[in-house]
Design a protein around this motif. Structure first.
Motif, PDB file in Angstrom:
ATOM      1  N   ASN A 101       0.806  -1.240   0.000  1.00  0.00           N
ATOM      2  CA  ASN A 101       0.000   0.000   0.000  1.00  0.00           C
ATOM      3  C   ASN A 101       0.835   1.285   0.000  1.00  0.00           C
ATOM      4  O   ASN A 101       0.275   2.373   0.067  1.00  0.00           O
ATOM      5  N   SER A 102       2.169   1.195  -0.068  1.00  0.00           N
ATOM      6  CA  SER A 102       2.968   2.419   0.012  1.00  0.00           C
ATOM      7  C   SER A 102       3.234   3.024  -1.366  1.00  0.00           C
ATOM      8  O   SER A 102       3.756   4.125  -1.470  1.00  0.00           O
ATOM      9  N   ARG A 103       2.916   2.310  -2.436  1.00  0.00           N
ATOM     10  CA  ARG A 103       3.068   2.880  -3.784  1.00  0.00           C
ATOM     11  C   ARG A 103       1.742   2.792  -4.521  1.00  0.00           C
ATOM     12  O   ARG A 103       1.281   1.694  -4.834  1.00  0.00           O
ATOM     13  N   ARG A 104       1.128   3.925  -4.747  1.00  0.00           N
ATOM     14  CA  ARG A 104      -0.158   3.964  -5.459  1.00  0.00           C
ATOM     15  C   ARG A 104      -0.063   5.017  -6.565  1.00  0.00           C
ATOM     16  O   ARG A 104      -0.361   6.188  -6.350  1.00  0.00           O
ATOM     17  N   PRO A 105       0.375   4.612  -7.786  1.00  0.00           N
ATOM     18  CA  PRO A 105       0.590   5.581  -8.864  1.00  0.00           C
ATOM     19  C   PRO A 105      -0.699   6.256  -9.335  1.00  0.00           C
ATOM     20  O   PRO A 105      -1.780   5.691  -9.208  1.00  0.00           O
ATOM     21  N   LYS A 106      -0.544   7.476  -9.866  1.00  0.00           N
ATOM     22  CA  LYS A 106      -1.668   8.100 -10.591  1.00  0.00           C
ATOM     23  C   LYS A 106      -1.316   7.993 -12.076  1.00  0.00           C
ATOM     24  O   LYS A 106      -0.170   8.200 -12.475  1.00  0.00           O
ATOM     25  N   ILE A 107      -2.315   7.599 -12.878  1.00  0.00           N
ATOM     26  CA  ILE A 107      -2.077   7.423 -14.314  1.00  0.00           C
ATOM     27  C   ILE A 107      -3.028   8.349 -15.080  1.00  0.00           C
ATOM     28  O   ILE A 107      -4.214   8.045 -15.214  1.00  0.00           O
ATOM     29  N   GLU A 108      -2.514   9.497 -15.523  1.00  0.00           N
ATOM     30  CA  GLU A 108      -3.368  10.438 -16.259  1.00  0.00           C
ATOM     31  C   GLU A 108      -3.025  10.513 -17.741  1.00  0.00           C
ATOM     32  O   GLU A 108      -3.829  10.966 -18.541  1.00  0.00           O
ATOM     33  N   ASN A 109      -1.813  10.116 -18.089  1.00  0.00           N
ATOM     34  CA  ASN A 109      -1.404  10.164 -19.505  1.00  0.00           C
ATOM     35  C   ASN A 109      -0.265   9.166 -19.741  1.00  0.00           C
ATOM     36  O   ASN A 109       0.143   8.444 -18.815  1.00  0.00           O
ATOM     37  N   LEU A 110       0.247   9.147 -20.973  1.00  0.00           N
ATOM     38  CA  LEU A 110       1.271   8.157 -21.324  1.00  0.00           C
ATOM     39  C   LEU A 110       2.601   8.412 -20.595  1.00  0.00           C
ATOM     40  O   LEU A 110       3.364   7.489 -20.335  1.00  0.00           O
ATOM     41  N   TYR A 111       2.826   9.678 -20.249  1.00  0.00           N
ATOM     42  CA  TYR A 111       4.025  10.029 -19.474  1.00  0.00           C
ATOM     43  C   TYR A 111       4.005   9.299 -18.127  1.00  0.00           C
ATOM     44  O   TYR A 111       5.002   8.688 -17.726  1.00  0.00           O
ATOM     45  N   ASP A 112       2.849   9.354 -17.432  1.00  0.00           N
ATOM     46  CA  ASP A 112       2.726   8.669 -16.130  1.00  0.00           C
ATOM     47  C   ASP A 112       2.970   7.173 -16.292  1.00  0.00           C
ATOM     48  O   ASP A 112       3.561   6.528 -15.420  1.00  0.00           O
ATOM     49  N   VAL A 113       2.487   6.606 -17.408  1.00  0.00           N
ATOM     50  CA  VAL A 113       2.656   5.161 -17.639  1.00  0.00           C
ATOM     51  C   VAL A 113       4.143   4.820 -17.717  1.00  0.00           C
ATOM     52  O   VAL A 113       4.620   3.911 -17.022  1.00  0.00           O
ATOM     53  N   PHE A 114       4.892   5.563 -18.546  1.00  0.00           N
ATOM     54  CA  PHE A 114       6.314   5.239 -18.699  1.00  0.00           C
ATOM     55  C   PHE A 114       7.117   5.556 -17.437  1.00  0.00           C
ATOM     56  O   PHE A 114       8.085   4.851 -17.132  1.00  0.00           O
ATOM     57  N   MET A 115       6.701   6.576 -16.688  1.00  0.00           N
ATOM     58  CA  MET A 115       7.353   6.862 -15.401  1.00  0.00           C
ATOM     59  C   MET A 115       7.206   5.658 -14.470  1.00  0.00           C
ATOM     60  O   MET A 115       8.139   5.269 -13.785  1.00  0.00           O
ATOM     61  N   ASN A 116       5.992   5.074 -14.466  1.00  0.00           N
ATOM     62  CA  ASN A 116       5.745   3.962 -13.555  1.00  0.00           C
ATOM     63  C   ASN A 116       6.391   2.668 -14.034  1.00  0.00           C
ATOM     64  O   ASN A 116       6.818   1.847 -13.215  1.00  0.00           O
TER      65      ASN A 116
END
Ligand SMILES: [Fe+2]
Length: 180
Positions: A101-116
């Motif tokens: 539960n300590s990592r909960r990504p936000k995915i708003e665009n393709l940039y967030d996807v590749f960051m994650n």
């Protein structure tokens, strides 16, 4: 598997030759690392750590070079589902150096996807590093919160000998110790 599904949704599986090459390299890679593991688990984990490290650097370079464009593009549905929806038990299973539960990504665009995806590679790297010093890992969910070893997910004791190379070395050095 989810990185692969994301790349497929982005069109990475459109040409048969890409699929052919990826599948055959995967089979070769599997047997190569299994063979390395039989010789020396530490060597196999170190090799995987190098591969994960290279993956991190590659994604990092890509994000820095294409960040502006990536922010304008939508995230693939499979990525939104994997990182943000439903039961994230399996997602947490791959974060072996941090509590569930300590990592909960936000995915708003393709940039967030590749960051994650890049951050996933960093997590894989930590896991492979931990396996080299501890020999084996436990599920992050198997720790009570106050007993976590923040350095890694590993508290399983090392086996008497690890891999063919280690067994031969130990049996030559101290033949009596190998009876059990
Ligand atoms: Fe990875």
């Amino acid at each position: 598997m989810h990185h692969l599904l994301i790349m497929e949704e982005l069109g990475g599986n459109a040409w048969w030759f890409d699929r052919f090459l990826a599948q055959h390299i995967a089979i070769f890679y599997y047997f190569m690392t299994a063979f390395m593991y039989a010789l020396s688990p530490r060597m196999a984990y170190h090799f995987s750590e190098c591969v994960e490290g290279h993956a991190f650097e590659t994604y990092d370079k890509f994000i820095k070079a294409q960040g502006v464009e990536l922010k304008k593009l939508p995230a693939p549905t499979v990525a939104i589902k994997y990182y943000t929806e439903g039961d994230l038990y399996l997602f947490d299973e791959f974060q072996t150096a941090r509590p569930p539960n300590s990592r909960r990504p936000k995915i708003e665009n393709l940039y967030d996807v590749f960051m994650n995806i890049r951050d996933d590679e960093a997590e894989h790297c930590k896991t492979m590093k931990a396996c080299q010093s501890h020999g084996s890992i436990r599920s992050p969910h198997s720790y009570p919160d106050d007993e976590r070893d923040d350095d890694s997910g590993c508290i399983v004791p090392e086996a008497d000998c690890q891999g063919i190379v280690d067994c031969i070395k130990k049996s030559v050095k101290d033949p009596g110790a190998m009876k059990n």
